[in-house]
Design a protein around this motif. Sequence first.
Motif, short mmCIF file in Angstrom:
data_model
loop_
_atom_site.label_atom_id
_atom_site.label_comp_id
_atom_site.label_asym_id
_atom_site.label_seq_id
_atom_site.Cartn_x
_atom_site.Cartn_y
_atom_site.Cartn_z
N UNK A 176 -9.83 -6.46 -0.21
CA UNK A 176 -10.46 -6.70 -1.53
C UNK A 176 -9.72 -5.70 -2.52
N UNK A 177 -8.94 -4.47 -1.81
CA UNK A 177 -8.22 -4.04 -2.92
C UNK A 177 -6.77 -4.61 -3.33
N UNK A 178 -6.31 -5.32 -2.29
CA UNK A 178 -5.20 -6.07 -2.43
C UNK A 178 -5.12 -7.57 -2.00
N UNK A 179 -5.98 -8.23 -2.52
CA UNK A 179 -6.15 -9.67 -2.10
C UNK A 179 -4.67 -10.39 -1.65
N UNK A 180 -3.37 -9.93 -2.21
CA UNK A 180 -2.24 -10.64 -1.97
C UNK A 180 -1.74 -10.34 -0.39
N UNK A 226 0.71 -1.29 0.15
CA UNK A 226 -0.07 0.17 0.18
C UNK A 226 0.95 1.27 0.17
N UNK A 227 2.16 1.19 0.05
CA UNK A 227 2.84 2.38 0.14
C UNK A 227 2.79 2.73 1.56
N UNK A 228 3.49 4.12 2.02
CA UNK A 228 3.56 4.55 3.24
C UNK A 228 2.07 5.01 3.53
N UNK A 229 1.28 5.37 2.88
CA UNK A 229 -0.20 5.59 3.13
C UNK A 229 -1.06 5.52 2.00
N UNK A 230 -2.44 5.15 2.33
CA UNK A 230 -3.21 4.82 1.64
C UNK A 230 -4.40 5.45 1.78
N UNK A 247 -2.90 -8.58 6.47
CA UNK A 247 -3.91 -7.89 7.11
C UNK A 247 -4.72 -8.43 8.24
N UNK A 248 -4.91 -9.80 8.21
CA UNK A 248 -5.50 -10.52 9.21
C UNK A 248 -5.02 -10.67 10.29
#
Length: 82
Positions: free
Chosen positions: A41-45, A18-22, A50-51
């Motif tokens: 949803x934005x970045x499934x990888x 996501x970079x330093x901020x999104x 994230x979990x």
Amino acid sequence: MDKKTIKIVCFAGLRKYFGSETAIQVESGATYSNVINELKALKPEAAEVLSSCRIAVNENFVKLTDALNAETLFLIPPSSGG
């Protein structure tokens, strides 16, 4: 329902996704868990990382079930040191 934009500051390994901020948009009345789901949803990888993340607001960790009440969140992945 109204949507609001949430700024998310990312740390450590999350920066590669996501970079330093999104920023994302969520429905009014959303919880912090909704933020995590939107990011997945934005970045499934990034779903596995994230979990395990924690969210901080104003230097305090929040529960994922809490109602979203901030415009800037700090997303902190698990880390190990040595």
